[in-house]
Write a protein that holds these residues in place. Structure first.
Motif, PDB file in Angstrom:
ATOM      1  N   PRO A 185       0.804  -1.228   0.000  1.00 28.72           N
ATOM      2  CA  PRO A 185       0.000   0.000   0.000  1.00 28.72           C
ATOM      3  C   PRO A 185       0.839   1.282   0.000  1.00 28.72           C
ATOM      4  N   CYS A 186       1.974   1.284   0.719  1.00 30.98           N
ATOM      5  CA  CYS A 186       2.857   2.464   0.687  1.00 30.98           C
ATOM      6  C   CYS A 186       3.349   2.708  -0.731  1.00 30.98           C
ATOM      7  N   LEU A 190       0.699   4.384  -2.848  1.00 37.56           N
ATOM      8  CA  LEU A 190       0.560   5.831  -2.622  1.00 37.56           C
ATOM      9  C   LEU A 190       1.786   6.587  -3.126  1.00 37.56           C
ATOM     10  N   CYS A 219       2.268   7.760   6.118  1.00 39.89           N
ATOM     11  CA  CYS A 219       2.458   6.306   6.053  1.00 39.89           C
ATOM     12  C   CYS A 219       3.677   5.955   6.899  1.00 39.89           C
ATOM     13  N   ALA A 252      -2.802   6.996   6.590  1.00 42.66           N
ATOM     14  CA  ALA A 252      -3.255   5.862   5.771  1.00 42.66           C
ATOM     15  C   ALA A 252      -3.040   4.588   6.591  1.00 42.66           C
ATOM     16  N   CYS A 302      -1.137   1.568   5.404  1.00 43.13           N
ATOM     17  CA  CYS A 302       0.257   1.893   5.069  1.00 43.13           C
ATOM     18  C   CYS A 302       1.104   2.038   6.324  1.00 43.13           C
ATOM     19  N   SER A 320      -5.238   3.348   1.919  1.00 44.47           N
ATOM     20  CA  SER A 320      -4.713   3.579   0.568  1.00 44.47           C
ATOM     21  C   SER A 320      -5.822   3.536  -0.480  1.00 44.47           C
TER      22      SER A 320
END
Ligand code: TIU
Length: 238
Positions: free
Chosen positions: A52-53, A56, A155, A180, A183, A212
């Motif tokens: 997810p990081c 983004l 994050c 998030a 994240c 995210s």
């Protein structure tokens, strides 16, 4: 302006005045043999945050949103590390000691580096911080002010330590922080859950909590495929 679906309620942000802040996604916290592991933690619990990081980070780069990376660490001679921090805990390997990822939490060592999937690009500011908060003893506030930033999408790891400290510091300096949740990660799942709830409770006492998928959706992008945290994922370059 765009509106991000979040708790305790929707939050409007101006993408041109927003920054993605990725906290301490370093090998020392996410990989075996680093600082996190030396404190007795199961570091595999953080691996699920990388996918997810990365989604983004990809969004921010595509939309030319300011990206800030932070790293916790110290000078090689440890002169910037308080004795109280060096002596803390019953660590098998302490800050500055040599481990499988080099000297623990020391700038320039392999363990201090950001994991390959989230490696900074030239031009993305990297904030080297000696503490848990990214504003303490750094030029982060100046960098954000000089770019006209007023909202932070946050994050990183760990939820209840460096993410919380940084979000509290940012909130007091007037930034709107949208954390998030997927994240962010903790070695303690219950601290992660409660840590997120603490941010958005009381009408958003020091921020908002989203994820995210909802942030991507606010930018008109589909959610990233879900990643299941295995150590092999850590090694991927995405
Ligand atoms: N140990 C732990 O949970 N976290 C830290 O010491 N630093 C960060 O959270 N980055």
């Amino acid at each position: 302006m765009i509106t991000i679906d979040a708790a305790p309620g929707p939050v409007p942000i101006d993408p041109d005045r927003s920054a993605l802040v990725i906290i301490d996604m370093q090998r020392d916290f996410l990989e075996p043999g680093g600082f996190g592991a030396s404190l007795g933690n199961d570091v595999t619990r953080l691996a699920r945050t990388i996918g997810p990081c990365s989604a983004l980070l990809g969004l921010a780069r595509e939309r030319a949103i300011t990206v800030i990376h932070t790293r916790e660490g110290h000078r090689a001679d440890l002169t910037d590390a308080p004795r109280s921090k060096l002596e803390r805990g019953a660590a098998s390997l302490r800050i500055g000691d040599v481990g499988p990822l080099g000297r623990i939490l020391i700038r320039g060592e392999p363990g201090h580096d950001i994991v390959p999937a989230l490696h900074p690009l030239p031009g993305e500011p990297v904030i080297d911080k000696p503490g848990k908060g990214a504003f303490y003893a750094t030029d982060l506030h100046a960098i954000l002010r000089n770019r006209g930033i007023e909202a932070l999408i946050v994050c990183g790891v760990t939820t209840e330590v460096c993410v919380h400290t940084t979000v509290r510091e940012a909130n007091d300096r007037g930034y709107r922080c949208i954390v998030a949740g997927d994240c962010c990660g903790s070695y303690f799942p219950e601290f992660h859950e409660v840590g997120l709830r603490m941010i958005s409770a009381q009408g958003g006492i020091f921020g908002w909590v989203s994820d995210s998928a909802r942030i991507l959706s606010a930018f008109g992008r589909p959610a990233a495929p879900r990643s299941f945290g295995s150590h092999t994922r850590l090694r991927s370059t995405n």
